[in-house]
Design an enzyme around this catalytic site. Structure first.
Site, PDB file in Angstrom:
ATOM      1  N   TYR A   1      36.899   8.118  11.443  1.00  0.00           N
ATOM      2  CA  TYR A   1      35.829   9.083  11.726  1.00  0.00           C
ATOM      3  C   TYR A   1      36.135  10.428  11.074  1.00  0.00           C
ATOM      4  O   TYR A   1      35.284  11.043  10.454  1.00  0.00           O
ATOM      5  CB  TYR A   1      35.689   9.251  13.248  1.00  0.00           C
ATOM      6  CG  TYR A   1      34.466  10.043  13.631  1.00  0.00           C
ATOM      7  CD1 TYR A   1      33.277   9.397  13.940  1.00  0.00           C
ATOM      8  CD2 TYR A   1      34.490  11.437  13.682  1.00  0.00           C
ATOM      9  CE1 TYR A   1      32.141  10.116  14.293  1.00  0.00           C
ATOM     10  CE2 TYR A   1      33.363  12.167  14.022  1.00  0.00           C
ATOM     11  CZ  TYR A   1      32.189  11.505  14.327  1.00  0.00           C
ATOM     12  OH  TYR A   1      31.071  12.205  14.667  1.00  0.00           O
TER      13      TYR A   1
ATOM     14  N   PHE B   1      11.912  18.733  -7.281  1.00  0.00           N
ATOM     15  CA  PHE B   1      11.500  17.380  -6.895  1.00  0.00           C
ATOM     16  C   PHE B   1      10.712  17.440  -5.576  1.00  0.00           C
ATOM     17  O   PHE B   1      10.912  18.351  -4.777  1.00  0.00           O
ATOM     18  CB  PHE B   1      12.739  16.472  -6.764  1.00  0.00           C
ATOM     19  CG  PHE B   1      12.371  15.070  -6.373  1.00  0.00           C
ATOM     20  CD1 PHE B   1      11.653  14.273  -7.254  1.00  0.00           C
ATOM     21  CD2 PHE B   1      12.692  14.558  -5.123  1.00  0.00           C
ATOM     22  CE1 PHE B   1      11.276  12.979  -6.884  1.00  0.00           C
ATOM     23  CE2 PHE B   1      12.323  13.270  -4.753  1.00  0.00           C
ATOM     24  CZ  PHE B   1      11.611  12.487  -5.637  1.00  0.00           C
ATOM     25  N   ASP B   2       9.848  16.446  -5.340  1.00  0.00           N
ATOM     26  CA  ASP B   2       8.948  16.431  -4.163  1.00  0.00           C
ATOM     27  C   ASP B   2       9.644  16.723  -2.839  1.00  0.00           C
ATOM     28  O   ASP B   2       9.153  17.503  -2.034  1.00  0.00           O
ATOM     29  CB  ASP B   2       8.281  15.058  -3.937  1.00  0.00           C
ATOM     30  CG  ASP B   2       7.764  14.416  -5.191  1.00  0.00           C
ATOM     31  OD1 ASP B   2       8.121  14.860  -6.294  1.00  0.00           O
ATOM     32  OD2 ASP B   2       7.009  13.433  -5.064  1.00  0.00           O
TER      33      ASP B   2
ATOM     34  N   ASP C   1      20.414  20.835  -8.812  1.00  0.00           N
ATOM     35  CA  ASP C   1      20.131  19.499  -8.289  1.00  0.00           C
ATOM     36  C   ASP C   1      20.693  18.577  -9.362  1.00  0.00           C
ATOM     37  O   ASP C   1      20.124  18.443 -10.449  1.00  0.00           O
ATOM     38  CB  ASP C   1      18.626  19.304  -8.094  1.00  0.00           C
ATOM     39  CG  ASP C   1      18.278  17.889  -7.646  1.00  0.00           C
ATOM     40  OD1 ASP C   1      19.038  16.947  -7.970  1.00  0.00           O
ATOM     41  OD2 ASP C   1      17.244  17.710  -6.990  1.00  0.00           O
TER      42      ASP C   1
ATOM     43  N   ALA D   1      21.259  15.275  -9.469  1.00  0.00           N
ATOM     44  CA  ALA D   1      21.039  13.838  -9.294  1.00  0.00           C
ATOM     45  C   ALA D   1      21.260  13.058 -10.596  1.00  0.00           C
ATOM     46  O   ALA D   1      21.811  11.974 -10.599  1.00  0.00           O
ATOM     47  CB  ALA D   1      19.634  13.580  -8.745  1.00  0.00           C
TER      48      ALA D   1
ATOM     49  N   LYS E   1      21.310   8.096  -7.876  1.00  0.00           N
ATOM     50  CA  LYS E   1      20.979   8.091  -9.309  1.00  0.00           C
ATOM     51  C   LYS E   1      22.290   7.987 -10.103  1.00  0.00           C
ATOM     52  O   LYS E   1      22.847   6.916 -10.240  1.00  0.00           O
ATOM     53  CB  LYS E   1      20.194   9.361  -9.677  1.00  0.00           C
ATOM     54  CG  LYS E   1      18.744   9.360  -9.199  1.00  0.00           C
ATOM     55  CD  LYS E   1      18.614   9.757  -7.761  1.00  0.00           C
ATOM     56  CE  LYS E   1      17.185   9.978  -7.333  1.00  0.00           C
ATOM     57  NZ  LYS E   1      17.086  10.175  -5.886  1.00  0.00           N
TER      58      LYS E   1
ATOM     59  N   HIS F   1       0.136   9.214  -0.972  1.00  0.00           N
ATOM     60  CA  HIS F   1       0.323   8.156  -1.973  1.00  0.00           C
ATOM     61  C   HIS F   1       1.187   6.990  -1.503  1.00  0.00           C
ATOM     62  O   HIS F   1       1.092   5.904  -2.029  1.00  0.00           O
ATOM     63  CB  HIS F   1       0.849   8.728  -3.292  1.00  0.00           C
ATOM     64  CG  HIS F   1       2.115   9.538  -3.174  1.00  0.00           C
ATOM     65  ND1 HIS F   1       2.160  10.765  -2.568  1.00  0.00           N
ATOM     66  CD2 HIS F   1       3.372   9.275  -3.589  1.00  0.00           C
ATOM     67  CE1 HIS F   1       3.385  11.239  -2.627  1.00  0.00           C
ATOM     68  NE2 HIS F   1       4.152  10.356  -3.237  1.00  0.00           N
TER      69      HIS F   1
HETATM   70  N1  F0G Z   1      16.305  15.387  -6.364  1.00  0.00           N
HETATM   71  C1  F0G Z   1      15.795  14.674  -7.378  1.00  0.00           C
HETATM   72  C2  F0G Z   1      15.751  15.269  -8.744  1.00  0.00           C
HETATM   73  C3  F0G Z   1      15.310  13.383  -7.152  1.00  0.00           C
HETATM   74  O1  F0G Z   1      14.804  12.683  -8.173  1.00  0.00           O
HETATM   75  C4  F0G Z   1      15.375  12.842  -5.839  1.00  0.00           C
HETATM   76  C5  F0G Z   1      14.877  11.488  -5.563  1.00  0.00           C
HETATM   77  C6  F0G Z   1      15.925  13.625  -4.821  1.00  0.00           C
HETATM   78  C7  F0G Z   1      16.377  14.902  -5.115  1.00  0.00           C
HETATM   79  C8  F0G Z   1      16.014  13.143  -3.395  1.00  0.00           C
HETATM   80  O2  F0G Z   1      17.074  12.288  -3.272  1.00  0.00           O
HETATM   81  O3  F0G Z   1      16.025  10.113  -2.634  1.00  0.00           O
HETATM   82  O4  F0G Z   1      18.472  10.516  -2.347  1.00  0.00           O
HETATM   83  O5  F0G Z   1      16.848  11.637  -0.882  1.00  0.00           O
HETATM   84  N2  F0G Z   1      14.189  10.829  -6.378  1.00  0.00           N
HETATM   85  C9  F0G Z   1      13.719   9.455  -6.218  1.00  0.00           C
HETATM   86  C10 F0G Z   1      12.792   9.086  -7.351  1.00  0.00           C
HETATM   87  C11 F0G Z   1      13.183   9.116  -4.879  1.00  0.00           C
HETATM   88  O6  F0G Z   1      12.224   7.990  -7.296  1.00  0.00           O
HETATM   89  O7  F0G Z   1      12.657   9.864  -8.294  1.00  0.00           O
HETATM   90  P1  F0G Z   1      17.102  11.071  -2.227  1.00  0.00           P
END
Ligand code: F0G
Length: 459
Positions: A73, A125-126, A216, A218, A259, A451
């Site tokens: 843990y 990102f969204d 970010d 990713a 990613k 969506h």
């Molecule tokens: N930042 C970026 C640039 C991303 O593309 C994503 C996720 C996230 C943050 C969020 O990360 O999914 O681990 O919580 N992108 C996916 C996509 C969902 O399909 O582009 P997460």
């Protein structure tokens, strides 16, 4: 070896069977799904290009590392292995695991954002945008103009518009701008990279105006590979050297390891500043887990520590970006409207130009996604009038997004070049018969993030 063959730098040790469906089956399945591919069962999809997130194939070294997982843990050995790797890549001393990227966004925005704040970035990102907005902040997308023009060729379409950034910083200063966030690569406009020069320029302004800069990260390895390929002075550098330089201009980063971590789940926050880390660690205990696991199993931290290194290997990156580039080039040759140049993780079709006879209010992107599934069992995502249209608060009128794209995201190490050739041929076939396809109307619209679950009927 001929350059355009792009041979896979791996062989296949374990196979996951794919199921072929008939066209008649797919026609029935898509009706049941309300013409929304998110509602399909994955086993009814032949080639799944919905996302590149969490769908990578792990290597033998990663599977072996799973067995070394220390599930303690507190103070797990696996955490220290991960931390050491992250620090080696980013230079940031303080590492906090989280369950995935949005877990990092949750903790980070809670610490950093207050109502009325402005958060400039190239393109958020969204989910990042969602977290910023939830805390009362206003995300500002300051990507360069070229980044918003699908047909304009530019080596770094993810770059921030430095002039716009400066005017925001000048007008609002550190009181209203808690941080700058640069997303590498820039997912929202096509997996387009950000240049080192641009990062340096943003960092210079950040320090001048006393605003911290975060990444970010990713898709950091893909971004570093593009810098190596496209920016003068980086040709002879290792990816880790480029990454180290890039992160040296910032104060920390947020990572979705789904990613460029080459794993199926996980993430982390890495920070330069100890007191910020201490705050984040407190929040982690409430939201994610004790700071030495933060929602990750020990075994997953082991696999991630290996994956982060593999994601920086040149033969892998060359093959991966080569797959995307090859698909784009095949489509371009056939006249299919596609975002150029090729990005790092996905191919983006310009649905407005693909189906010029379908107006935006009839969802040309959805029409294209449905056509690809019905014709060939391929699953893609719409990034256009379904995902991004907004209602004007005053008039109630629908404001359509400028871009109407369909994304075919390429999972890492999952599909062979033959699979992708099948994808190219299928898209080209739909394109050649493009005049026979019609638009859609939305018949069920959920109140938020429509969506994912909305439903359509054909017109
Ligand atoms: N930042 C970026 C640039 C991303 O593309 C994503 C996720 C996230 C943050 C969020 O990360 O999914 O681990 O919580 N992108 C996916 C996509 C969902 O399909 O582009 P997460």
């Amino acid at each position: 070896m001929e350059k355009n063959i792009n041979p896979e730098p791996f062989k296949i040790k374990m196979v996951e069977p794919l199921r072929f469906t008939t066209r008649a089956e797919r026609e029935k399945l898509i009706v049941e799904a309300g013409y929304n591919c998110f509602n399909l069962k994955a086993e009814d999809v032949y080639i799944d290009l919905l996302t590149d997130s969490g769908v990578s194939a792990m290597s033998q070294a990663q599977w072996a590392a799973l067995l070394l997982g220390d599930e303690s843990y507190a103070g797990s050995r696996s955490f220290y292995r991960l931390k050491e790797t992250v620090t080696a890549i980013t230079g940031f001393e303080y590492v906090l695991p989280v369950h995935q990227g949005r877990g990092a966004e949750h903790i980070f925005t809670e610490m950093m954002v207050k109502p009325g704040d402005l958060i400039p970035g190239n393109m958020h990102f969204d989910t990042t945008r969602g977290h910023l907005a939830l805390k009362g902040g206003r995300p500002l997308d300051l990507v360069i103009e070229e980044g918003l023009c699908p047909e304009v060729v530019h080596p770094f379409k993810g770059n921030l518009d430095i002039t716009k950034l400066e005017s925001i910083l000048k007008e609002y200063g550190p009181e209203k701008v808690p941080f700058i966030l640069i997303t590498v690569t820039c997912n929202s406009n096509g997996g387009q990279p950000v240049s080192m020069e641009n990062i340096k320029a943003a960092a210079k302004l950040a320090s001048q105006y006393r605003v911290p800069l975060f990444f970010d990260m990713a898709r950091f390895a893909e971004n570093c590979f593009f810098i190596k390929e496209r920016e003068a002075g980086y040709q002879d550098k290792e990816i880790i050297e480029i990454a180290r330089e890039m992160f040296s201009y910032g104060d920390g980063c947020l990572m979705s390891s789904k990613k460029d971590g080459l794993v199926n789940i996980g993430g982390f926050i890495a920070l330069k500043d100890q007191s910020l880390y201490q705050q984040a660690a407190q929040l982690s205990i409430i939201y994610e887990g004790f700071p030495t696991y933060g929602g990750m199993a020990g075994r997953d931290m082991e696999a991630l520590a290996v994956g982060l290194k593999e994601a920086m290997e040149i033969p892998y990156l060359r093959h991966r970006t080569g797959q995307v580039a090859q698909l784009v080039s095949q489509l371009e040759k056939a006249g299919v409207p596609v975002v150029v140049p090729a990005g790092g993780h996905a191919v983006y079709l310009d649905a407005k130009k693909f189906f010029p006879h379908i107006p935006q209010e009839e969802f040309p992107g959805i029409a294209l996604v449905v056509a690809l599934y019905v014709e060939s069992g391929i699953r893609a995502t719409e990034l256009g009038s379904c995902a991004f249209a907004e209602k004007d608060a005053g008039t109630g009128e629908t404001i359509y997004p400028r871009l109407e794209l369909v994304r075919l995201a390429i999972p890492r190490r999952v599909y062979t070049n033959t699979h992708l050739e099948f994808v190219a041929n299928s898209i080209i076939k739909v394109f050649q018969n493009r005049h026979q396809y019609k638009g859609f109307k939305m018949v069920y619209e959920p109140p938020v993030l429509r969506h994912f679950t909305c439903r359509f009927e054909p017109l």
